[in-house]
Scaffold this motif. Structure first.
Motif, PDB file in Angstrom:
ATOM      1  N   ILE A   6       8.709   8.800 -10.493  1.00 52.56           N
ATOM      2  CA  ILE A   6       9.673   7.618 -10.594  1.00 52.56           C
ATOM      3  C   ILE A   6       9.814   6.938  -8.922  1.00 52.56           C
ATOM      4  CG2 ILE A   6      11.751   6.550 -11.079  1.00 52.56           C
ATOM      5  CD1 ILE A   6      12.244   8.455 -13.390  1.00 52.56           C
ATOM      6  N   TYR A   7       8.742   6.153  -8.828  1.00 47.91           N
ATOM      7  CA  TYR A   7       8.709   5.905  -7.097  1.00 47.91           C
ATOM      8  C   TYR A   7       9.862   5.260  -6.529  1.00 47.91           C
ATOM      9  CZ  TYR A   7       6.184   5.195  -3.010  1.00 47.91           C
ATOM     10  OH  TYR A   7       5.688   5.186  -1.841  1.00 47.91           O
ATOM     11  N   ASP A   8      10.210   5.873  -5.279  1.00 48.08           N
ATOM     12  CA  ASP A   8      11.219   5.332  -4.870  1.00 48.08           C
ATOM     13  C   ASP A   8      11.179   4.698  -3.628  1.00 48.08           C
ATOM     14  OD1 ASP A   8       9.734   7.027  -3.086  1.00 48.08           O
ATOM     15  OD2 ASP A   8      11.295   8.627  -2.637  1.00 48.08           O
ATOM     16  N   GLY A   9      10.075   3.731  -3.691  1.00 51.65           N
ATOM     17  CA  GLY A   9       9.961   2.653  -2.528  1.00 51.65           C
ATOM     18  C   GLY A   9       9.556   3.097  -1.139  1.00 51.65           C
ATOM     19  N   HIS A  10       9.291   4.506  -1.002  1.00 49.74           N
ATOM     20  CA  HIS A  10       9.084   5.064   0.339  1.00 49.74           C
ATOM     21  C   HIS A  10       8.192   4.113   1.139  1.00 49.74           C
ATOM     22  CE1 HIS A  10       8.345   8.388   3.055  1.00 49.74           C
ATOM     23  NE2 HIS A  10       7.011   8.322   2.888  1.00 49.74           N
ATOM     24  N   CYS A  11       7.020   3.717   0.595  1.00 49.57           N
ATOM     25  CA  CYS A  11       5.989   3.086   1.509  1.00 49.57           C
ATOM     26  C   CYS A  11       6.252   1.607   1.401  1.00 49.57           C
ATOM     27  CB  CYS A  11       4.564   3.489   0.717  1.00 49.57           C
ATOM     28  SG  CYS A  11       4.098   5.100   0.994  1.00 49.57           S
ATOM     29  N   ARG A  12       7.229   0.996   1.106  1.00 49.15           N
ATOM     30  CA  ARG A  12       7.402  -0.422   0.793  1.00 49.15           C
ATOM     31  C   ARG A  12       7.456  -0.998   2.142  1.00 49.15           C
ATOM     32  NH1 ARG A  12      12.661  -0.722  -2.775  1.00 49.15           N
ATOM     33  NH2 ARG A  12      11.627  -0.317  -4.880  1.00 49.15           N
ATOM     34  N   HIS A  47       0.798  -1.180  -0.238  1.00 51.32           N
ATOM     35  CA  HIS A  47       0.076  -0.068   0.017  1.00 51.32           C
ATOM     36  C   HIS A  47       0.745   1.316  -0.046  1.00 51.32           C
ATOM     37  CE1 HIS A  47      -3.582  -2.187   2.394  1.00 51.32           C
ATOM     38  NE2 HIS A  47      -3.137  -3.019   0.978  1.00 51.32           N
ATOM     39  N   CYS A  48       0.354   2.086  -0.689  1.00 57.95           N
ATOM     40  CA  CYS A  48       1.171   3.503  -0.804  1.00 57.95           C
ATOM     41  C   CYS A  48       0.033   4.778  -0.730  1.00 57.95           C
ATOM     42  CB  CYS A  48       1.819   3.687  -2.279  1.00 57.95           C
ATOM     43  SG  CYS A  48       2.521   5.245  -2.663  1.00 57.95           S
ATOM     44  N   ASP A  49       0.195   5.568   0.188  1.00 56.65           N
ATOM     45  CA  ASP A  49      -0.549   6.664   0.401  1.00 56.65           C
ATOM     46  C   ASP A  49       0.057   8.183   0.140  1.00 56.65           C
ATOM     47  OD1 ASP A  49       0.908   7.183   2.787  1.00 56.65           O
ATOM     48  OD2 ASP A  49      -0.518   7.016   3.974  1.00 56.65           O
ATOM     49  N   CYS A  50       1.121   8.028  -0.621  1.00 58.59           N
ATOM     50  CA  CYS A  50       1.950   9.267  -1.007  1.00 58.59           C
ATOM     51  C   CYS A  50       0.996  10.298  -1.959  1.00 58.59           C
ATOM     52  CB  CYS A  50       2.962   8.810  -1.900  1.00 58.59           C
ATOM     53  SG  CYS A  50       4.198   8.088  -1.189  1.00 58.59           S
ATOM     54  N   ASN A  51       0.966  11.516  -1.504  1.00 59.15           N
ATOM     55  CA  ASN A  51      -0.006  12.313  -2.308  1.00 59.15           C
ATOM     56  C   ASN A  51       0.829  13.026  -3.675  1.00 59.15           C
ATOM     57  OD1 ASN A  51       2.097  14.329  -1.455  1.00 59.15           O
ATOM     58  ND2 ASN A  51       0.700  14.866   0.177  1.00 59.15           N
TER      59      ASN A  51
END
Ligand code: GLU
Ligand code: ZN
Length: 304
Positions: free
Chosen positions: A115-121, A101-105
């Protein structure tokens, strides 16, 4: 493309509006490549985005294809009927730690240039918040041993190389609750046994992701050919979104001849006096995917 193995191709319009010149070009190219290879040509209606759907567009698209004698084989597959297959694929991917799941705005996604950095991994995202689901490409590579380097030979654009880890984890379920195109297209191409995809070059850059996901879902390899897309004077792809004019169903012969020339076909002995069937028969007989110009775009003004 290959003539030995059975060929199953498809045209996959989104019903966000009627077909325009660029979509007829795409439909014709995929149809001709299928028929010249004694293949099956399927139509799949990509109707999984109701907010972007235009009422009546599905029927209008099918009528336009019929007016041009672009007759599909078998039943049309409507993606709106495929929710359980997409849900099953998502559940399986999540169970294998391949979806998170990713909740990035928007602001954050913009700041990383999408270019998604895996922040929510490895974050624990609350279930009740709106979130998207992303494919964990890193796990796919490091736990399941999938090579991140995707190399494929596009039948028109030549050899393409892409590293999926450099493109970032992509969305397979959208934050607004809808299934993502990337997931649906791969699940359905596998389900329909698609062997050859001929479509617009605007999708060339997403192909590596689709090949990667196809491998993860254990689908067979697909042959790709990306035809040039027709662009307006600003360089934007003619699309339903930028209100490209609808194809005139009353002049199918002229429409076919106009786009056939862009595919490197010789139309000098054909005219609007011929029937659409006669025109298609001649085009199938002389079809060679190698004659399509190896470019990603064609200016709309140049074909008027
Ligand atoms: N439905 C997509 C579109 O209309 C095409 C998808 C595909 O050919 O993979 O742009
Ligand atoms: Zn995130």
């Amino acid at each position: 493309m290959g003539t030995l193995s059975p060929y199953i191709g498809r045209f996959a319009p989104s019903p966000s509006g009627p077909l325009h010149t660029g979509s007829i070009l795409c439909a014709l190219a995929s149809y001709l490549d299928a028929k010249a290879n004694a293949g099956t040509w399927l139509v799949r209606m990509e109707d999984i985005d109701p907010p972007r759907e235009e009422p009546g567009a599905k029927e209008r698209i099918l009528k336009t294809l019929q007016q041009h004698s672009l007759c599909w084989d078998g039943e049309i597959l409507y993606q709106s009927t495929r929710s359980s297959a997409y849900t099953e694929a998502l559940t399986n991917l999540k169970a294998k730690q391949l979806g998170y799941h990713c909740d990035c705005n928007r602001k954050r996604l913009l700041s990383i240039n999408h270019i998604y950095d895996g922040h929510c991994r490895n974050r624990d995202i609350l279930q009740q918040l709106p979130y998207s689901i992303r494919l964990n490409c890193d796990n796919a590579v490091h736990q399941y041993g999938l090579p991140p380097e995707i190399t494929f030979k596009d039948a028109i654009q030549g050899v393409q190389k892409e590293n999926v880890l450099e493109q970032g984890d992509f969305v397979i379920h959208r934050k607004d609750g809808l299934f993502a195109y990337q997931l649906a297209v791969v699940v359905d191409d596998i389900y329909q046994g698609i062997t050859h995809i001929v479509r617009g070059a605007d999708l060339l850059d997403t192909t590596a992701k689709q090949i990667f996901l196809t491998k993860l879902l254990q689908g067979q390899a697909i042959n790709y050919g990306h035809i040039p897309v027709i662009v307006d004077s600003t360089g934007a792809k003619l699309s339903k979104q930028n209100h490209a004019p609808a194809v005139n169903d009353e002049t199918p012969q002229a429409n076919l001849l106009q786009v056939a020339k862009l595919l490197g076909l010789d139309c000098s002995r054909l005219s609007t006096q011929h029937s659409t069937r006669e025109i298609l028969t001649s085009l199938i007989a002389q079809w060679s995917i190698k004659n399509i110009p190896r470019q990603r775009s064609i200016a709309y003004e140049s074909i008027q």
